[in-house]
Motif scaffolding. Sequence first.
Motif, short mmCIF file in Angstrom:
data_model
loop_
_atom_site.label_atom_id
_atom_site.label_comp_id
_atom_site.label_asym_id
_atom_site.label_seq_id
_atom_site.Cartn_x
_atom_site.Cartn_y
_atom_site.Cartn_z
N ALA B 193 26.86 -29.87 28.83
CA ALA B 193 25.50 -29.88 28.25
C ALA B 193 24.69 -31.04 28.82
O ALA B 193 23.50 -30.88 29.15
CB ALA B 193 25.59 -29.96 26.73
N LEU B 194 25.33 -32.20 28.94
CA LEU B 194 24.59 -33.36 29.46
C LEU B 194 24.34 -33.22 30.97
O LEU B 194 23.35 -33.73 31.49
CB LEU B 194 25.36 -34.64 29.15
N TYR B 195 25.22 -32.51 31.64
CA TYR B 195 25.00 -32.18 33.06
C TYR B 195 23.76 -31.28 33.19
O TYR B 195 22.90 -31.49 34.04
CB TYR B 195 26.24 -31.47 33.59
N ASN B 196 23.69 -30.35 32.28
CA ASN B 196 22.53 -29.46 32.23
C ASN B 196 21.25 -30.28 32.04
O ASN B 196 20.23 -30.03 32.69
CB ASN B 196 22.75 -28.47 31.07
N LEU B 197 21.34 -31.28 31.18
CA LEU B 197 20.18 -32.14 30.93
C LEU B 197 19.82 -32.92 32.19
O LEU B 197 18.64 -33.04 32.55
CB LEU B 197 20.52 -33.10 29.79
N ASP B 198 20.81 -33.44 32.86
CA ASP B 198 20.60 -34.18 34.11
C ASP B 198 19.91 -33.30 35.15
O ASP B 198 18.99 -33.73 35.84
CB ASP B 198 21.97 -34.60 34.68
N LEU B 199 20.40 -32.08 35.26
CA LEU B 199 19.83 -31.16 36.26
C LEU B 199 18.40 -30.80 35.90
O LEU B 199 17.54 -30.68 36.77
CB LEU B 199 20.69 -29.90 36.36
N SER B 200 18.14 -30.65 34.61
CA SER B 200 16.77 -30.35 34.18
C SER B 200 15.83 -31.48 34.57
O SER B 200 14.68 -31.25 34.95
CB SER B 200 16.69 -30.17 32.66
N ASP B 201 16.33 -32.71 34.46
CA ASP B 201 15.52 -33.88 34.81
C ASP B 201 15.36 -34.01 36.32
O ASP B 201 14.34 -34.53 36.81
CB ASP B 201 16.17 -35.16 34.27
N SER B 202 16.37 -33.57 37.07
CA SER B 202 16.37 -33.81 38.52
C SER B 202 15.71 -32.69 39.32
O SER B 202 15.21 -32.93 40.41
CB SER B 202 17.81 -33.98 39.02
N LEU B 203 15.81 -31.49 38.82
CA LEU B 203 15.34 -30.34 39.60
C LEU B 203 14.26 -29.58 38.84
O LEU B 203 14.51 -29.07 37.74
CB LEU B 203 16.51 -29.37 39.85
N GLU B 204 13.12 -29.52 39.43
CA GLU B 204 12.01 -28.82 38.74
C GLU B 204 12.33 -27.36 38.48
O GLU B 204 11.93 -26.79 37.46
CB GLU B 204 10.75 -28.93 39.59
N VAL B 205 13.03 -26.76 39.42
CA VAL B 205 13.29 -25.32 39.30
C VAL B 205 14.47 -25.00 38.39
O VAL B 205 14.74 -23.83 38.13
CB VAL B 205 13.54 -24.66 40.68
N PHE B 206 15.15 -26.03 37.95
CA PHE B 206 16.32 -25.78 37.10
C PHE B 206 15.86 -25.44 35.68
O PHE B 206 15.16 -26.22 35.03
CB PHE B 206 17.24 -27.01 37.07
N ASP B 207 16.26 -24.28 35.20
CA ASP B 207 15.87 -23.86 33.86
C ASP B 207 16.96 -24.32 32.87
O ASP B 207 18.02 -23.70 32.77
CB ASP B 207 15.72 -22.32 33.83
N GLY B 208 16.65 -25.37 32.16
CA GLY B 208 17.64 -25.97 31.26
C GLY B 208 17.83 -25.20 29.97
O GLY B 208 18.68 -25.57 29.15
N LYS B 209 17.06 -24.15 29.76
CA LYS B 209 17.17 -23.41 28.50
C LYS B 209 17.83 -22.05 28.67
O LYS B 209 18.22 -21.41 27.69
CB LYS B 209 15.77 -23.18 27.89
N VAL B 210 17.94 -21.61 29.91
CA VAL B 210 18.36 -20.22 30.15
C VAL B 210 19.82 -19.97 29.73
O VAL B 210 20.23 -18.83 29.51
CB VAL B 210 18.13 -19.85 31.64
N HIS B 211 20.59 -21.05 29.57
CA HIS B 211 22.00 -20.87 29.21
C HIS B 211 22.16 -20.13 27.89
O HIS B 211 23.09 -19.36 27.70
CB HIS B 211 22.71 -22.22 29.14
N ARG B 212 21.22 -20.34 26.98
CA ARG B 212 21.32 -19.68 25.67
C ARG B 212 21.15 -18.17 25.81
O ARG B 212 21.90 -17.40 25.22
CB ARG B 212 20.24 -20.21 24.73
N ASP B 213 20.15 -17.81 26.62
CA ASP B 213 19.90 -16.38 26.82
C ASP B 213 21.08 -15.75 27.55
O ASP B 213 21.52 -14.64 27.21
CB ASP B 213 18.60 -16.19 27.60
N ALA B 214 21.60 -16.46 28.54
CA ALA B 214 22.75 -15.93 29.28
C ALA B 214 23.93 -15.70 28.34
O ALA B 214 24.57 -14.65 28.37
CB ALA B 214 23.15 -16.91 30.39
N TRP B 215 24.20 -16.67 27.49
CA TRP B 215 25.34 -16.58 26.57
C TRP B 215 25.14 -15.49 25.51
O TRP B 215 26.04 -14.72 25.21
CB TRP B 215 25.56 -17.94 25.92
N ASN B 216 23.91 -15.43 25.00
CA ASN B 216 23.67 -14.49 23.90
C ASN B 216 23.36 -13.07 24.35
O ASN B 216 23.66 -12.12 23.62
CB ASN B 216 22.49 -14.98 23.03
N ASN B 217 22.78 -12.93 25.56
CA ASN B 217 22.27 -11.59 25.93
C ASN B 217 22.72 -11.06 27.28
O ASN B 217 22.71 -9.85 27.48
CB ASN B 217 20.72 -11.61 25.91
#
Lengths: 547, 370
Positions: B193-217
């Motif tokens: 999760a914190l890696y995800n946060l790091d990537l969200s901060d580092s990469l503009e194109v990184f979608d830090g929220k999409v993991h929820r949709d991937a997991w749920n849907n």
Amino acid sequence: MSRQSLSKAHAKITELSWEPTFATPAKKFGTDYTFDKSPKKDPLKQILRSYFPMEEEKDNRVFGAMDGAIRGNMFRQVQERWMEWQKLFLSIIPFPEISAARAMPLAIDAVPNPQIHNGLAVQMIDEVRHSTIQMNLKRLYMNHYIDPAGFDISEKAFANSYCGTIGRQFGEGFITGDAITAANVYLTVVAETAFTNTLFVAMPSEAAANGDYLLPTVFHSVQSDESRHISNGYSILLMALADEDNRQLLERDLRYAWWNNHCVVDAAIGTFIEYGTKDRRKERDSYAEMWRRWIYDDYYRSYLMPLEKYGLVIPHDLVEKAWDRIYNQHYVHRVAQFFATGWPVNYWRIDPMTDVDFEWFEDKYPGWYDQFGAWWEAYNRLAYPGRNKPIAFESVGYEYPCRCWTCMVPCLIREDLVVDKVDGEWRSYCSETCHWTDAVAFRPRYEGRDTPSMGRLTGKREWETLYDGWDLADIVSDLGYVRDDGKTVVGQPHLHLDDPKKLWTTDDFRGIEFRSPKVLLNQMSDSEREAWAAAYRANPNRTPATV
Amino acid sequence: MSTPSKERKHQAPASFPKPEFTGAEAGMLEFPSSNSRSYNYFTPQKMRATVYEDVTTDVQPDPERYLTQGWIYGFARGPGGYPHEWTAVKSGNWHAFLDPNEEWEQTIYRNNSNVVRQIELNLQNAKDAGAYAHWSRSWTKFVAENVGAWMHAEHGLGMHVFVSAQRSAPTNMINNAIAVNSAHRLRFAQDLALYNLDLSDSLEVFDGKVHRDAWNNNPSWQGVRENVERLTAVEDWAEAVFATNVVFEPLVGVLFRSDLMMQIAARNGDYITPTLIGAGENDYNRDLRYTRALFSLLGHDERHGAANRSTMQGWLDKWTPVSAHAAHELQPIWSQPSERTVTFADSWAAATDDFKTLVAEFGLTPAKEL
């Protein structure tokens, strides 16, 4: 990690949970509480990335102190009187700690708040830490203290002694019965928030005064985790308060948990502090004064009373009653006297009190000498084998007390004895509240409502029943409280290891019959029982000065 | 009698007891038991007890050993303590299990702190080196969705399988091993999760929220989610541990972590993700050691071995199709990265080989479809 990034990280971690659709987590542990209307309260933020290194650093300090204590020959200056009581304390405390770890799934099951789940899971790891670090401290004591007997049988003795069972409530009570009663109100709201203050703060300061600076090192390290646990408990408490239906249960559980903690923890820690210390400086706080500071002021007035603003009825009467028992009714002193009476079946030695002790007690607890002085003088006089039996079996004006069915401490405030037929047998209780706990609170219905998840009081709760009619020598052998020569007993009513003639053996116990007060109680006719109870209540159990 | 010091403001005493020579050091006197310096209520596995055995054994008492008064609190619908009936498997001696990892507080904190430090260093170095800048759009999306989805599985198992199961086993040795297992899972989920946060901060194109949709849907992940949720619903603690560590982990966990992520990340210009995923693999390998010891012991129990193997075979037959289904549902993600260095068939073959070896150790037969 900065506060801002901590909040951000914590927010991210809360994204890990989800609403399941295929199957929901098994509800293994029921509760009668409901959380449907509860707002999601956020406990103290904790992230494992910072948690593990923080705890490792704390551990390094503890282990550094341990090395230092051994190199610095700490044990040349620790008081034996103090260390002996650690054989009892450190046999008990790792079990409540590990039970607290085991209690976390009860709370997680019951409370639908993923943010609290994280805090509870971290608490689980803390508790594994506490249990094993305390066992390791005991291991060090066993290796370096002059008399390892008692430490060497520690967890066995905890499981089969009359004292271990009293302490076991402070552990089994966390993991059994209604999930919120056990894992929240009893464990966190009362035991951790109130009574760890005397356990982990007051007692270590007394250890330091007796030359033992390892106990403070370990237990302060443990206590520094408790603030997070208190935060977990408070969050769940506030969530429970959001539902009016929970109020009645909360009030029941606060009464039970407060009173049981008082009966058990004050009995044990009060005795360790008051009778384990050699520090008799008048400016040193007594247990009563510590209790007043840590529990009455810091817990009752600062934590419990503010809950009234949520409409919760606080057990003011029981707080005052506990104080009255500790200060005016000499609860701790009566417990210490009982432990000392029971020395043949102890796995630690108890140092007699001296004139210096008498003076201090009288100063701190006026009236102490009148009640207990002659008895401790008799204890001192009867300390060696050969001419007399152990004090419990000599006529010194002390009537062996009956056991409280609920808290399992004997009924020592004799005028408060309650006797009642419950579940088809006659039981004795130390107080109205302990009677209520068994007869009213731990039942499937409470004040007109179903309480199907509430736990039950079970087991062979009177230890003496197990050995009714046995020879004392056989009891001690059966318990395994015999030293490696096969006959010298572990418990001794003094600290003199230098003279073998002063050490009691099982031979000195042979021919002494042991009886169970509960068995005798149930053999009485109605009129005999009433007369016995009236006499019990009226007996001040005071040793005459002429004995 | 009045209350002492009731309103007195507390002040620390001005004095402190003087050090006193008490002679309370080991060896100062000889007397019965003066040399009895080991816990003598259990038999150590080797000549001398380890620290782990000393600090863990019998802390959770047992009516079959020394607990003469029995458990003093009970549940409304059954006994308290740690009833043996909370699992279908049986043991002639539950206390025979010792954790090969010998986990106690020092090992827990040292091990996890080392992992945390390693991860933090890797992430800091990656940031300093601008390592994410070379990631392709497709790989960035792949990590956001799939590594993101996986962290939910770790969290769910840690929180609702292992934290729950550590309440229930008959000995402290087993429960502590399971508790440490849960700590690994929860830490690894947070690492991701914190890696995800790091990537969200580092990469503009990184979608830090999409993991929820991937997991749920996302259909690829629904088999895994179903498997995880069904594992959390198991009441039998041993079945939950078995179905997770013996079935789900080899067929789904290792498949995703080792047989996919560790194989393809570098080819896609990502040398950071494998260092995190490797930490998760290390955790699992550690947890597999106690799992192996536990179920081998049960499978070879002198009195109950045959019945236990039959029970475990039942669990295997019940859970293998669930995890095999979850694994096959994941198959489409093998074709998502631009550099596809392994096929699903290769990964699946590797995972099932290990799985078959593992279950054979317990005397079990894997399902025919594998």
